[in-house]
Enzyme design. Structure first.
Site, PDB file in Angstrom:
ATOM      1  CB  ALA A 234      -1.174   0.486   0.940  1.00 51.98           C
TER       2      ALA A 234
ATOM      3  NE  ARG B  56      12.790   4.807   3.084  1.00 50.44           N
ATOM      4  CZ  ARG B  56      11.846   3.153   3.987  1.00 50.44           C
ATOM      5  NH1 ARG B  56      13.749   2.966   5.017  1.00 50.44           N
ATOM      6  NH2 ARG B  56      11.488   2.718   4.229  1.00 50.44           N
TER       7      ARG B  56
ATOM      8  CD  GLN C  21      -2.463   0.535   5.460  1.00 50.78           C
ATOM      9  OE1 GLN C  21      -1.918  -0.234   4.481  1.00 50.78           O
ATOM     10  NE2 GLN C  21      -1.301   0.148   6.704  1.00 50.78           N
TER      11      GLN C  21
ATOM     12  N   GLY D 227      15.345  -3.500  10.551  1.00 44.61           N
ATOM     13  CA  GLY D 227      14.678  -3.735  12.115  1.00 44.61           C
ATOM     14  C   GLY D 227      15.528  -4.801  12.419  1.00 44.61           C
TER      15      GLY D 227
ATOM     16  NE  ARG E 270       9.424   1.746 -36.848  1.00 46.91           N
ATOM     17  CZ  ARG E 270       8.575   2.840 -38.188  1.00 46.91           C
ATOM     18  NH1 ARG E 270       8.815   2.918 -39.023  1.00 46.91           N
ATOM     19  NH2 ARG E 270       7.346   2.961 -37.639  1.00 46.91           N
TER      20      ARG E 270
ATOM     21  CE1 TYR F  90       0.319   9.501 -42.954  1.00 42.79           C
ATOM     22  CE2 TYR F  90       2.518  10.276 -42.244  1.00 42.79           C
ATOM     23  CZ  TYR F  90       1.279   9.899 -42.063  1.00 42.79           C
ATOM     24  OH  TYR F  90       0.706  11.243 -41.483  1.00 42.79           O
TER      25      TYR F  90
ATOM     26  NE  ARG G 189      17.424   2.457 -64.577  1.00 40.21           N
ATOM     27  CZ  ARG G 189      17.776   1.338 -65.410  1.00 40.21           C
ATOM     28  NH1 ARG G 189      18.082   1.139 -66.458  1.00 40.21           N
ATOM     29  NH2 ARG G 189      17.762   0.789 -64.188  1.00 40.21           N
TER      30      ARG G 189
HETATM   31  C1  UD1 Z   1       9.991  -3.585   7.240  1.00 44.19           C
HETATM   32  C2  UD1 Z   1      10.366  -3.323   8.881  1.00 44.19           C
HETATM   33  C3  UD1 Z   1      11.955  -3.946   9.907  1.00 44.19           C
HETATM   34  C4  UD1 Z   1      12.854  -4.469   8.452  1.00 44.19           C
HETATM   35  C5  UD1 Z   1      12.500  -4.040   6.681  1.00 44.19           C
HETATM   36  C6  UD1 Z   1      12.768  -5.287   5.454  1.00 44.19           C
HETATM   37  C7  UD1 Z   1       8.243  -2.993   9.628  1.00 44.19           C
HETATM   38  C8  UD1 Z   1       8.131  -2.066  10.486  1.00 44.19           C
HETATM   39  N1  UD1 Z   1       9.728  -2.458   9.376  1.00 44.19           N
HETATM   40  O1  UD1 Z   1      10.973  -1.904   7.640  1.00 44.19           O
HETATM   41  O2  UD1 Z   1      11.728  -4.440  10.278  1.00 44.19           O
HETATM   42  O3  UD1 Z   1      14.157  -4.792   8.515  1.00 44.19           O
HETATM   43  O4  UD1 Z   1      10.769  -3.853   6.398  1.00 44.19           O
HETATM   44  O5  UD1 Z   1      12.530  -4.255   4.548  1.00 44.19           O
HETATM   45  O6  UD1 Z   1       7.781  -3.556   9.413  1.00 44.19           O
HETATM   46  N2  UD1 Z   1       3.506  -1.011   3.341  1.00 44.19           N
HETATM   47  C9  UD1 Z   1       1.957  -0.609   3.531  1.00 44.19           C
HETATM   48  N3  UD1 Z   1       1.205  -0.043   4.580  1.00 44.19           N
HETATM   49  C10 UD1 Z   1       1.881   0.889   5.719  1.00 44.19           C
HETATM   50  C11 UD1 Z   1       2.913   0.552   5.400  1.00 44.19           C
HETATM   51  C12 UD1 Z   1       3.943  -0.211   4.654  1.00 44.19           C
HETATM   52  O7  UD1 Z   1       1.471  -2.039   2.778  1.00 44.19           O
HETATM   53  O8  UD1 Z   1       1.318   1.305   5.780  1.00 44.19           O
HETATM   54  C13 UD1 Z   1       3.678  -2.149   2.515  1.00 44.19           C
HETATM   55  C14 UD1 Z   1       4.900  -1.069   1.907  1.00 44.19           C
HETATM   56  O9  UD1 Z   1       3.906  -0.947   0.443  1.00 44.19           O
HETATM   57  C15 UD1 Z   1       6.170  -2.478   1.913  1.00 44.19           C
HETATM   58  C16 UD1 Z   1       6.288  -2.690   2.927  1.00 44.19           C
HETATM   59  O10 UD1 Z   1       4.631  -2.504   3.665  1.00 44.19           O
HETATM   60  O11 UD1 Z   1       5.997  -2.877   0.599  1.00 44.19           O
HETATM   61  C17 UD1 Z   1       7.111  -2.387   4.022  1.00 44.19           C
HETATM   62  O12 UD1 Z   1       7.270  -1.242   4.504  1.00 44.19           O
HETATM   63  P1  UD1 Z   1       8.299  -0.137   4.214  1.00 44.19           P
HETATM   64  O13 UD1 Z   1       7.926   0.814   5.272  1.00 44.19           O
HETATM   65  O14 UD1 Z   1       9.644  -0.449   3.152  1.00 44.19           O
HETATM   66  O15 UD1 Z   1       9.137  -0.860   5.614  1.00 44.19           O
HETATM   67  P2  UD1 Z   1      10.453  -0.738   6.061  1.00 44.19           P
HETATM   68  O16 UD1 Z   1      10.988   0.216   6.346  1.00 44.19           O
HETATM   69  O17 UD1 Z   1      11.316  -0.974   4.612  1.00 44.19           O
HETATM   70 CA    CA Z   2      11.232  -1.597   2.780  1.00 44.47          CA
END
Ligand code: UD1
Ligand code: CA
Length: 478
Positions: A11, A16, A78, A147, A340, A394, A447
């Site tokens: 979602a 970044r 979400q 994490g 093409r 064309y 020609r």
């Molecule tokens: C997350 C983990 C982190 C882990 C890392 C590994 C959490 C809190 N942290 O961090 O521990 O080491 O991934 O790659 O889970 N997403 C949603 N809804 C939201 C937030 C995120 O669907 O509200 C989805 C994002 O689209 C993405 C995935 O969840 O595909 C991960 O979210 P992201 O924000 O990238 O988490 P990280 O900061 O990388």
């Molecule tokens: Ca991530």
């Protein structure tokens, strides 16, 4: 074991990435990130796949419906991105009818290289663990902002602390959360309801499930190589993952009997295939889209093929650029050919250097070897199209067709002003502008008749030389 239920979290916008496109729509090896995750789920035998979407939900849903059939991949909404824990909360209504003892696998949509076998491994580990939860850990060789896994003296997992919340001591922990989980629904339902957002990012962290599981014996942890679990957060990660995906794809084809002369410079997209045995792929080749290649074909240096079908033993010489085209058995293209959309080259056809084709059907054995434009044309079997031939297809308003029938010979520097037909076995003299149909076996010639003036060149030079001398002697000498 019953087929796992897989929830894919996708979602987020992916701040970044600094992009207008949702992160999971960015591509690795030509395939959107969200599709990689869904493919992993399906390859692992998932019965149901629920993708949690928010940013650009409709675009992603449309893509999934087009690829897998409407509704095959379920979507949970979400509306606001309040964290990974909240995202899974949003998927729970879709799972309301599932029994408490089902295991749910949760994948992050930004980590495309997870192997399908891991999904089953995770689900098995969760089933065996007393806390009914398992997760993947990884030990990256360079530091990343993931994490951290906090364990007690006995090695039991106590909790996961996010990088943003971690103390210096916790940041020194090398064991990281890879972001893949399997949890029994009973525990998932109960624990998700109790998660708060009292942390540095004010989000509901899915990772807090680890802390909930600690008093019940702790989550099972499976270690996975970093290359397999890398999450893509920015474009540096994207490029690194692309390289890894590319090598994995190339290795697969090499194992199937395809020679890849230089894996470092060869790009084969995820959807490409099959590629037949003993096909040779030269340096700098890019195979994209739904390109398919037969056996014993040769695709030489620098060729870029997008949605192209290459049949057995075809020879695609260096720097052939082709899209939505078919290259027949033993056909040869290039060097420097541009095929093409709508180009169909049948068996033994030859299209040589600086030839451009578009909606061109060349029948078996037809040749256009040099410097030619063939658009909206059919070229009969064994017909020969000479150097510098142009189909004038064309008129500024509409496209018109040219038909060159079997065995016809088109002399060099011919313009074929469409619509026009050159009949079977007819002969078009070099330099002709064909504006009327040419009957079968006729000669077309447009020609201007050649005139030879004897001795003209000598006289011209003598006169010119004299003028030069006169000019020089009449110059004032200052
Ligand atoms: C997350 C983990 C982190 C882990 C890392 C590994 C959490 C809190 N942290 O961090 O521990 O080491 O991934 O790659 O889970 N997403 C949603 N809804 C939201 C937030 C995120 O669907 O509200 C989805 C994002 O689209 C993405 C995935 O969840 O595909 C991960 O979210 P992201 O924000 O990238 O988490 P990280 O900061 O990388
Ligand atoms: Ca991530």
């Amino acid at each position: 074991m019953s087929q796992p239920i897989v929830v894919v979290l996708a979602a987020g916008l992916g701040t970044r990435m600094k992009s207008d496109r949702a992160k999971v729509l960015h591509e690795v090896a030509g395939r959107p990130l969200v599709v990689w995750a869904v493919e992993t789920a399906l390859a692992a035998g998932a019965g149901r796949v629920v993708v949690v979407l928010g940013h650009q939900m409709e675009a992603i849903r449309t893509l999934l419906d087009a690829r897998y059939g409407a509704g095959r991949i379920e979507v949970a909404h979400q509306p606001e991105q309040k964290g990974t824990g909240h995202a899974v909360q949003c998927a729970l209504p879709a799972l309301a009818s599932e029994p408490d003892d089902r295991t749910v696998v949760i994948l992050y949509g930004d980590a495309p290289l997870l192997r399908a076998e891991r999904v089953a491994e995770l689900a098995r580990a969760a089933d065996r663990s007393p806390a009914h939860i398992a997760l993947l850990s990884t030990r990256p060789s360079a530091p990343v902002a993931y994490g951290r896994l906090v364990r007690d003296g006995e090695g039991k997992l106590l909790r996961i602390v996010e990088h943003a919340d971690a103390s210096e001591a916790e940041r020194a922990i090398g064991e990281m959360n890879a972001g893949f989980y399997a949890v029994r629904l009973r525990e998932l339902r109960a624990d998700l309801a109790s998660l708060g957002s009292n942390n540095a990012q004010g989000e509901i962290y899915l990772t807090d499930l680890a802390e909930r599981a600690a008093p019940r014996g702790g989550a099972a942890v499976i270690d996975a190589p970093f290359d397999e679990v890398t999450g893509i957060n920015d474009r540096v990660d994207l490029a690194r993952t692309e390289r890894e995906a590319r090598l994995r794809i190339l290795e697969r084809w090499m194992i199937e009997g395809v020679t890849v002369a230089d894996p470092a410079s060869t790009y084969i997209d995820a959807e490409v295939g099959p590629i037949g045995r003993d096909t040779w792929i030269g340096p700098g080749v890019c195979l994209r889209g739904k390109t398919r290649v037969g056996a014993r074909a040769r695709i030489d240096t620098g060729s870029v093929l997008t949605d192209v079908e290459v049949l057995d033993e075809a020879m695609v010489k260096p720097y052939t650029v082709a899209s939505e085209a078919s290259i027949g058995e033993r056909a040869q293209t290039g060097p420097f050919a541009h095929l093409r959309p709508g180009t169909m080259l049948e068996t033994d056809v030859r299209v040589g250097n600086f030839v451009e084709t578009k909606k061109a059907h060349l029948m078996p054995g037809a040749k256009a070897n040099h410097l030619t434009y063939l658009g909206d044309v059919s070229v009969g079997a064994r017909a020969n199209v000479g150097a510098g031939t142009i189909t004038c297809n064309y008129d500024g308003f509409a496209k018109h067709r040219t038909t060159i029938e079997a065995g016809a010979f088109i002399g060099s520097d011919t313009q074929l002003v469409a619509p026009v037909t050159v009949g079977r076995d007819a002969y078009v003299a070099s330099g002709t502008t064909v504006t009327k149909d040419v009957p079968r076996s006729a000669l077309a010639l447009s020609r201007v008749k050649q005139v030879n003036v004897e001795g003209w060149a000598d006289r011209f030079r003598e006169a010119g030389a004299k003028r030069k001398v006169n000019r020089a002697s009449s110059k004032p000498d200052d």
